[in-house]
Design a protein around this motif. Structure first.
Motif, PDB file in Angstrom:
ATOM      1  N   ILE A   1       0.804  -1.220   0.000  1.00  0.00           N
ATOM      2  CA  ILE A   1       0.000   0.000   0.000  1.00  0.00           C
ATOM      3  C   ILE A   1       0.840   1.274   0.000  1.00  0.00           C
ATOM      4  O   ILE A   1       0.639   2.157  -0.853  1.00  0.00           O
ATOM      5  CB  ILE A   1      -0.995   0.000   1.186  1.00  0.00           C
ATOM      6  CG1 ILE A   1      -2.034  -1.101   0.988  1.00  0.00           C
ATOM      7  CG2 ILE A   1      -1.681   1.361   1.324  1.00  0.00           C
ATOM      8  CD1 ILE A   1      -2.957  -1.291   2.189  1.00  0.00           C
TER       9      ILE A   1
ATOM     10  N   GLU B   1      -7.260   5.804  -4.386  1.00  0.00           N
ATOM     11  CA  GLU B   1      -6.232   4.870  -3.937  1.00  0.00           C
ATOM     12  C   GLU B   1      -6.578   4.278  -2.567  1.00  0.00           C
ATOM     13  O   GLU B   1      -7.417   4.801  -1.832  1.00  0.00           O
ATOM     14  CB  GLU B   1      -4.876   5.584  -3.831  1.00  0.00           C
ATOM     15  CG  GLU B   1      -4.336   6.095  -5.155  1.00  0.00           C
ATOM     16  CD  GLU B   1      -3.769   4.996  -6.028  1.00  0.00           C
ATOM     17  OE1 GLU B   1      -3.739   3.828  -5.590  1.00  0.00           O
ATOM     18  OE2 GLU B   1      -3.355   5.300  -7.162  1.00  0.00           O
ATOM     19  N   CYS B   2      -5.885   3.179  -2.218  1.00  0.00           N
ATOM     20  CA  CYS B   2      -6.022   2.609  -0.878  1.00  0.00           C
ATOM     21  C   CYS B   2      -5.465   3.609   0.135  1.00  0.00           C
ATOM     22  O   CYS B   2      -4.345   4.107  -0.048  1.00  0.00           O
ATOM     23  CB  CYS B   2      -5.244   1.301  -0.777  1.00  0.00           C
ATOM     24  SG  CYS B   2      -5.809   0.012  -1.901  1.00  0.00           S
TER      25      CYS B   2
ATOM     26  N   GLU C   1      -3.383   5.182   2.985  1.00  0.00           N
ATOM     27  CA  GLU C   1      -2.100   4.694   3.479  1.00  0.00           C
ATOM     28  C   GLU C   1      -2.173   4.240   4.930  1.00  0.00           C
ATOM     29  O   GLU C   1      -1.318   3.467   5.382  1.00  0.00           O
ATOM     30  CB  GLU C   1      -1.030   5.768   3.279  1.00  0.00           C
ATOM     31  CG  GLU C   1      -0.700   5.963   1.799  1.00  0.00           C
ATOM     32  CD  GLU C   1       0.482   6.894   1.565  1.00  0.00           C
ATOM     33  OE1 GLU C   1       1.025   7.424   2.556  1.00  0.00           O
ATOM     34  OE2 GLU C   1       0.853   7.084   0.396  1.00  0.00           O
TER      35      GLU C   1
ATOM     36  N   TRP D   1      -4.127   2.153   6.018  1.00  0.00           N
ATOM     37  CA  TRP D   1      -4.418   0.724   6.020  1.00  0.00           C
ATOM     38  C   TRP D   1      -3.168  -0.097   6.323  1.00  0.00           C
ATOM     39  O   TRP D   1      -3.258  -1.160   6.931  1.00  0.00           O
ATOM     40  CB  TRP D   1      -4.992   0.289   4.666  1.00  0.00           C
ATOM     41  CG  TRP D   1      -6.408   0.708   4.436  1.00  0.00           C
ATOM     42  CD1 TRP D   1      -7.170   1.535   5.211  1.00  0.00           C
ATOM     43  CD2 TRP D   1      -7.236   0.330   3.332  1.00  0.00           C
ATOM     44  NE1 TRP D   1      -8.423   1.700   4.661  1.00  0.00           N
ATOM     45  CE2 TRP D   1      -8.496   0.965   3.506  1.00  0.00           C
ATOM     46  CE3 TRP D   1      -7.064  -0.475   2.226  1.00  0.00           C
ATOM     47  CZ2 TRP D   1      -9.541   0.816   2.606  1.00  0.00           C
ATOM     48  CZ3 TRP D   1      -8.110  -0.631   1.313  1.00  0.00           C
ATOM     49  CH2 TRP D   1      -9.333   0.012   1.516  1.00  0.00           C
TER      50      TRP D   1
ATOM     51  N   ARG E   1      -8.511  -0.134  -4.829  1.00  0.00           N
ATOM     52  CA  ARG E   1      -9.024  -0.771  -3.614  1.00  0.00           C
ATOM     53  C   ARG E   1      -9.640  -2.131  -3.927  1.00  0.00           C
ATOM     54  O   ARG E   1      -9.489  -3.087  -3.169  1.00  0.00           O
ATOM     55  CB  ARG E   1     -10.060   0.126  -2.930  1.00  0.00           C
ATOM     56  CG  ARG E   1      -9.493   1.464  -2.493  1.00  0.00           C
ATOM     57  CD  ARG E   1     -10.492   2.298  -1.713  1.00  0.00           C
ATOM     58  NE  ARG E   1      -9.994   3.664  -1.528  1.00  0.00           N
ATOM     59  CZ  ARG E   1     -10.506   4.535  -0.684  1.00  0.00           C
ATOM     60  NH1 ARG E   1     -11.540   4.206   0.062  1.00  0.00           N
ATOM     61  NH2 ARG E   1      -9.999   5.755  -0.589  1.00  0.00           N
TER      62      ARG E   1
ATOM     63  N   LEU F   1      -6.915  -4.681  -4.208  1.00  0.00           N
ATOM     64  CA  LEU F   1      -6.397  -5.144  -2.919  1.00  0.00           C
ATOM     65  C   LEU F   1      -7.348  -6.174  -2.312  1.00  0.00           C
ATOM     66  O   LEU F   1      -6.911  -7.215  -1.815  1.00  0.00           O
ATOM     67  CB  LEU F   1      -6.215  -3.977  -1.963  1.00  0.00           C
ATOM     68  CG  LEU F   1      -5.602  -4.350  -0.609  1.00  0.00           C
ATOM     69  CD1 LEU F   1      -4.537  -3.343  -0.183  1.00  0.00           C
ATOM     70  CD2 LEU F   1      -6.675  -4.437   0.480  1.00  0.00           C
ATOM     71  N   TYR F   2      -8.652  -5.899  -2.373  1.00  0.00           N
ATOM     72  CA  TYR F   2      -9.611  -6.894  -1.882  1.00  0.00           C
ATOM     73  C   TYR F   2      -9.459  -8.205  -2.666  1.00  0.00           C
ATOM     74  O   TYR F   2      -9.508  -9.295  -2.092  1.00  0.00           O
ATOM     75  CB  TYR F   2     -11.050  -6.391  -2.045  1.00  0.00           C
ATOM     76  CG  TYR F   2     -11.359  -5.067  -1.399  1.00  0.00           C
ATOM     77  CD1 TYR F   2     -10.728  -4.658  -0.229  1.00  0.00           C
ATOM     78  CD2 TYR F   2     -12.307  -4.207  -1.963  1.00  0.00           C
ATOM     79  CE1 TYR F   2     -11.026  -3.439   0.356  1.00  0.00           C
ATOM     80  CE2 TYR F   2     -12.615  -2.984  -1.384  1.00  0.00           C
ATOM     81  CZ  TYR F   2     -11.961  -2.594  -0.232  1.00  0.00           C
ATOM     82  OH  TYR F   2     -12.252  -1.382   0.340  1.00  0.00           O
TER      83      TYR F   2
END
Length: 614
Positions: free
Chosen positions: A152, A340-341, A343, A345, A452, A455-456
């Motif tokens: 990430i 974006e994811c 940060e 996280w 996102r 990532l999932y």
């Protein structure tokens, strides 16, 4: 609708980062198209599980974990075309759905890499104790998830700002574009070739391993030093998975394997037998000696290549400073940050997962708590470095990062062989899955996908991969004695076990000739890496690959011959009919690998269940 081409600003690293991100949001990002749908998750997990099974079979045969994304996106496209023809599904698979599906499949299919199976197999070989299956599923899953979260904070730096190539990710984006573009018309053909070659391979495997109508090897009536070539492992194998694996590697690696196999089994092994150093003409007896120079070549070349890429390593740490030192977003970045994811996280994921990894290290492998606390942050830092090297070279340096960790733990926890192996597994696993997610994020960046959702998707994939890889290991390898034999050479396991024993104090007990061979192997590994870096460009293809030579010393000569033949046929096609090769090599090779490996897993299960005789 086909995916848009990438605007010049997005692909030009000289353009300021905020301009490239703004251009991506305006011209590439496709927020209203389906990304991670339920069907993409389900089919992605199924394809990923199948490819994980395929990879575990290939890994213990050859020592390689093969690429997943290119095969997965073709297989996904073909599967949905088939389901549409049967009217089981009505809506065709979208471009971004395929990208999400491929991300799921990649997370599952690569569960054999990053040292996971090398460490698991090495641990099994040395201790002969099979760890609890549930605990190992959690172990692999948590390490992989930690790697996912480690990607990430570096995604924007490496992909958005610096525009690193991530060659496999770029190639996957181009493949998805082409097979979904109606004008290209190539998707159905590639999927059909993959399915056809898989069917042929599955039938041949059944005839060979279940009904025994086809012999496993074909020896030549030629003798060497009083023994047949087959006794020296120099024969032709009826395993098309080796031909497929060879076709997917470079021709340089293929001929290096052949060269290494001939030198090992036709030159070195007879000399060792003549001198009484090796007393039995068999694969296990020979490789018990040759694994030392082979491992030395692999470790030395990996570490040398890693050190020569010092600029990339320096950029990793300077990039980390920029990432964590950022005070706040610029106005132009506010749009991209909503996509974006977040940060935050990463630190939350780290705080949740790190104690689990550390606890498992202490519980399962008797690693001291303080040493376990060192392993996780070290693995994350190594993961950042591995991700950059992958982005620039398309090679994740687990061959270098694993031994570095083994060396560190050999010093701080001497004599703990199991801990030495599995601490390196943490480093390799985190590095691999961080690099794997970034590779698929590169594909998504080029296609306009939601980060996102990817990532999932990766987390769904690693959960599926962890759940399938441990039971598969237990089915095909019920007895540790089969590891390191001609049926299951497991070269990477042999190397990891040897390196761990050496770093844990076992090297003193080696035969003097083995110690000399280690020194020669280290020198050769360093020299080949230096030549590859500094030799004139025209000469580099003529230099043997250090990886090819090193692996050749720990797999049977018959495997070297088969993989060379696969690489030679693929290279011949690329030179004579490049357009045909572009359409056929990857699908046919992938089909041969998938067909034999999946049928091999099924036969192993039927043998264990008593349905058929072994």
């Amino acid at each position: 609708m086909s995916a848009p081409s990438v605007p010049p600003a997005v692909s030009n690293p000289t353009v300021p980062a905020h301009e490239r991100e703004a251009d991506w949001l305006k011209n590439i990002y496709r927020p209203h198209e389906a990304n991670l749908t339920v069907r993409a998750v389900v089919v992605g997990m199924l394809i990923g599980a199948a490819m994980c099974l395929s990879n575990i079979y290939v890994f213990f045969k050859t020592g390689w974990s093969l690429g997943v994304t290119l095969t997965a996106c073709i297989l996904a496209f073909g599967s949905f075309q088939f389901l549409q023809a049967l009217r089981i599904v009505k809506k065709p698979l979208g471009v971004l759905e395929n990208n999400a599906l491929t991300t799921v499949a990649s997370g599952a299919g690569f569960m054999t890499g990053g040292g996971n199976m090398a460490a698991f197999g090495a641990l099994f070989m040395i201790t002969t104790v099979r760890p609890d299956s549930t605990a190992m599923i959690v172990w692999f899953g948590v390490i992989a998830a930690l790697g996912v979260f480690a990607a990430i904070p570096i995604k924007r730096q490496l992909i958005n700002h610096e525009g690193l190539a991530f060659p496999t990710g770029t190639a996957t984006a181009e493949t998805i574009r082409s097979i979904h573009d109606a004008a290209a018309g190539g998707g159905k053909g590639k999927a059909a070739w993959l399915a056809g070659s898989a069917g042929v391979a599955a039938v041949l495997t059944w005839l060979r391993d279940a009904w025994h109508w086809i012999p496993g090897t074909f020896g030549l009536p030629v003798s060497l030093a009083g023994h047949t070539l087959a006794q020296w492992t120099l024969s032709l194998k009826a395993e098309v998975v080796l031909l497929g694996g060879g076709a997917l590697m470079s021709f340089r690696t293929g001929w290096s394997l052949l060269l290494g196999g001939i030198l090992t089994y036709a030159v070195l092994a007879p000399a060792l037998v003549a001198q009484g150093i090796v007393t039995t003409v068999s694969y296990k007896a020979i490789v018990a000696w040759t694994l030392w120079p082979g491992a030395a070549i692999l470790v030395a070349s990996g570490l040398t290549s890693f050190a020569l890429d010092y600029k990339s390593i320096a950029r990793s740490f300077s990039g980390l400073g920029r990432i964590f030192g950022r005070k706040g977003a610029q106005p132009a970045e506010s749009g991209i940050e909503a996509v974006e994811c977040p940060e935050w996280w990463f630190p939350v994921g780290f705080l949740v997962l790190a104690p689990v990894v550390t606890g498992l290290m202490v519980w399962l492998f008797q690693i001291p708590l303080w040493a376990g606390l060192v392993a996780v942050p070290l693995a994350v830092v190594m993961g950042f470095v591995a991700a950059r090297v992958t982005g620039e070279t398309d090679v994740t340096p687990t061959k270098a990062l694993g031994p570095v960790t083994q060396m560190i733990y050999g010093i701080i926890t001497p004599g703990n062989v199991a801990g030495n192996i599995m601490s390196a597994n943490v480093t390799g696993g985190v590095g691999l899955h961080a690099a794997d997610l970034l590779t698929t994020l590169k594909t998504g960046w080029l296609l306009g996908a939601k980060p996102r959702h990817q990532l999932y998707a990766q987390l769904f994939g690693v959960m599926a991969g962890a759940a399938i890889v441990v039971p598969a290991f237990n089915i095909i390898l019920p007895d540790p004695s089969v590891l390191g034999g001609e049926a299951w050479p497991a070269p990477s396991c042999v190397v990891w076990a040897g390196v761990s024993q050496a770093f844990s104090g076992g090297i003193a007990a080696l035969h003097p000739s083995s110690k000399t061979a280690i020194v020669v192997g280290l020198i050769l590994g360093v020299a080949l890496s230096l030549f590859e870096k500094f030799a004139p460009r025209k000469l580099r293809p003529l230099l043997p690959s250090a990886s090819g030579l090193g692996i050749a010393m720990v797999i049977p000569g018959s495997n070297c011959i088969a993989m060379f033949l696969g690489s030679a046929v693929a290279e011949w096609m690329r030179r004579k009919w490049p357009a045909v090769a572009d359409k056929l090599v990857v699908p046919v090779a992938s089909g041969l690998i998938a067909g034999e490996s999946l049928m091999g897993i099924l036969i192993a299960f039927l043998i264990v269940s008593g349905v058929i005789a072994g």
